[in-house]
Design a protein around this motif. Structure first.
Motif, short mmCIF file in Angstrom:
data_model
loop_
_atom_site.label_atom_id
_atom_site.label_comp_id
_atom_site.label_asym_id
_atom_site.label_seq_id
_atom_site.Cartn_x
_atom_site.Cartn_y
_atom_site.Cartn_z
N LYS A 134 0.83 -1.20 0.00
CA LYS A 134 0.00 0.00 0.00
C LYS A 134 0.87 1.25 0.00
O LYS A 134 1.57 1.55 0.97
N LYS A 135 0.81 1.97 -1.11
CA LYS A 135 1.59 3.20 -1.27
C LYS A 135 0.66 4.35 -1.65
O LYS A 135 -0.45 4.14 -2.15
N GLY A 136 1.12 5.56 -1.40
CA GLY A 136 0.33 6.73 -1.74
C GLY A 136 0.07 6.83 -3.23
O GLY A 136 0.94 6.50 -4.05
N LYS A 137 -1.11 7.30 -3.59
CA LYS A 137 -1.53 7.39 -4.99
C LYS A 137 -1.77 8.83 -5.40
O LYS A 137 -2.12 9.68 -4.58
N LEU A 138 -1.61 9.09 -6.70
CA LEU A 138 -2.06 10.34 -7.28
C LEU A 138 -3.57 10.25 -7.51
O LEU A 138 -4.18 9.20 -7.33
#
Length: 260
Positions: free
Chosen positions: A78-82
Motif C-alpha cells: 500500500k503506497k500513496g496514490k495520485l
C-alpha cells in the motif's frame, strides 16, 4: 524542451537531456559528478538549493504540499496514490459502467472517457450536494462506499527514514521567536502526523485538546509554552518543535457531520 524544476525569488534551475541552466546560465561539464546525467545534476543542484533555503531563518514559513509528497510512500504493497491512481482504484472496485451510471444519475458533467481520469474529489463534492438536495438514499449509500474506498487507499503507514520526518525536522529547526511553521497538505493521509509523532514533535491541527476532539479554527491561535514557576519572575518559554498542519480537503482520521 527544457523542464524547470526549481523556482525561487532569485534562483531557478531548468534542464534538458543536453544541459542544465541555473538562473539562465548553462553550467559546465566539469560540474558533473560520477557520470551523472543532466537530469541527475539538476536534481542534485535543486537539493542543494533547498538545503540552503531551509537553513535560513524566516519570520513566517509556509509549505503547501499535494499528492506528490505521498506518492509511492508507504509500507508493503500500500503506497500513496495520485488522483489518477485513486480513480483507477474506483474503476477497479466498482466498474466503469457503474460509475458512469452514477454520474449520469446525479448530473455530473465532468465524467471522463475510460482513458482519462475523472476528478474523484469533484465527483464526491457534487454527489454530496445532490444527495443533500434530493435526499436520495441510494446516492447516499454509494457516497459512503466511495469514501470508504478513498479512506482505505489513503490509510498509509510511514516508512523509516521518510522524507516527511526529514522535512519536519528542518522546518521545526527555526527559532521559537518566529511564528510556528505551517504545513498545508491537500492529502487525506496522516503521514505528516505520523512523522511528527516519530520525531517527538507536537502538531496543532485545529482540533481541541479535550475529548472528544472538535475542530475550531481559533485553535490555531493557541501555542505551547513551558511556564517556569520556581523563579521570582514568571517567564514563559515557547516549547520547540511545534508545527501547524492544515488539511483543507480533510483527513482519513476525521469524522464529518452529515449535512441536515
Amino acid at each position: 524542451m527544457s523542464e524547470k524544476i526549481y523556482i525561487e525569488y532569485n534562483n531557478d534551475i531548468e534542464f534538458t537531456e543536453e544541459y542544465v541552466k541555473v538562473n539562465g546560465k548553462k553550467i559546465s561539464n566539469e560540474e558533473k559528478k560520477d557520470n551523472e546525467t543532466w537530469e541527475q545534476v539538476a536534481i542534485r543542484l535543486r537539493g542543494e538549493a533547498l538545503q540552503k533555503h531551509l537553513k535560513r531563518q524566516y519570520e513566517n514559513t509556509i509549505v503547501l504540499t499535494g499528492a506528490g509528497s505521498s506518492f509511492g510512500v508507504g509500507i508493503g504493497d500500500k503506497k500513496g496514490k495520485l488522483m489518477s491512481g485513486l480513480w483507477e482504484e474506483a474503476v477497479n472496485k466498482f466498474g466503469y459502467s457503474h460509475l458512469q451510471d452514477f454520474c449520469n444519475k446525479i448530473n455530473f458533467k465532468e465524467f471522463k472517457p475510460k482513458n482519462e481520469t475523472t476528478n474523484l474529489e469533484f465527483l464526491l463534492t457534487h454527489a454530496q450536494l445532490y444527495q443533500y438536495v434530493t435526499g436520495d438514499t441510494d446516492v447516499e449509500e454509494f457516497i459512503k462506499q466511495l469514501r470508504n474506498m478513498v479512506k482505505e487507499s489513503c490509510t498509509l503507514k510511514l516508512p523509516k527514514n521518510s522524507v516527511h520526518r526529514k522535512s519536519l525536522r528542518k522546518l521545526a529547526a527555526k527559532k521559537t521567536k518566529y511564528a510556528r511553521p505551517k504545513v498545508f497538505t491537500l492529502n487525506y493521509d496522516t503521514l505528516f502526523e505520523q512523522a511528527a509523532e516519530k520525531n517527538g514533535f507536537m502538531i496543532i491541527d485545529g482540533f481541541s485538546f479535550n475529548f472528544p476532539r472538535k475542530f475550531k479554527g481559533t485553535n490555531f491561535d493557541l501555542d505551547v509554552v513551558t511556564r517556569i514557576t520556581n523563579k521570582n519572575v514568571l517567564e514563559d518559554n515557547f516549547v520547540p518543535n511545534v508545527v501547524h498542519v492544515y488539511k483543507p480537503h480533510g483527513s482519513v482520521n476525521w469524522l464529518a457531520k452529515t449535512m441536515k
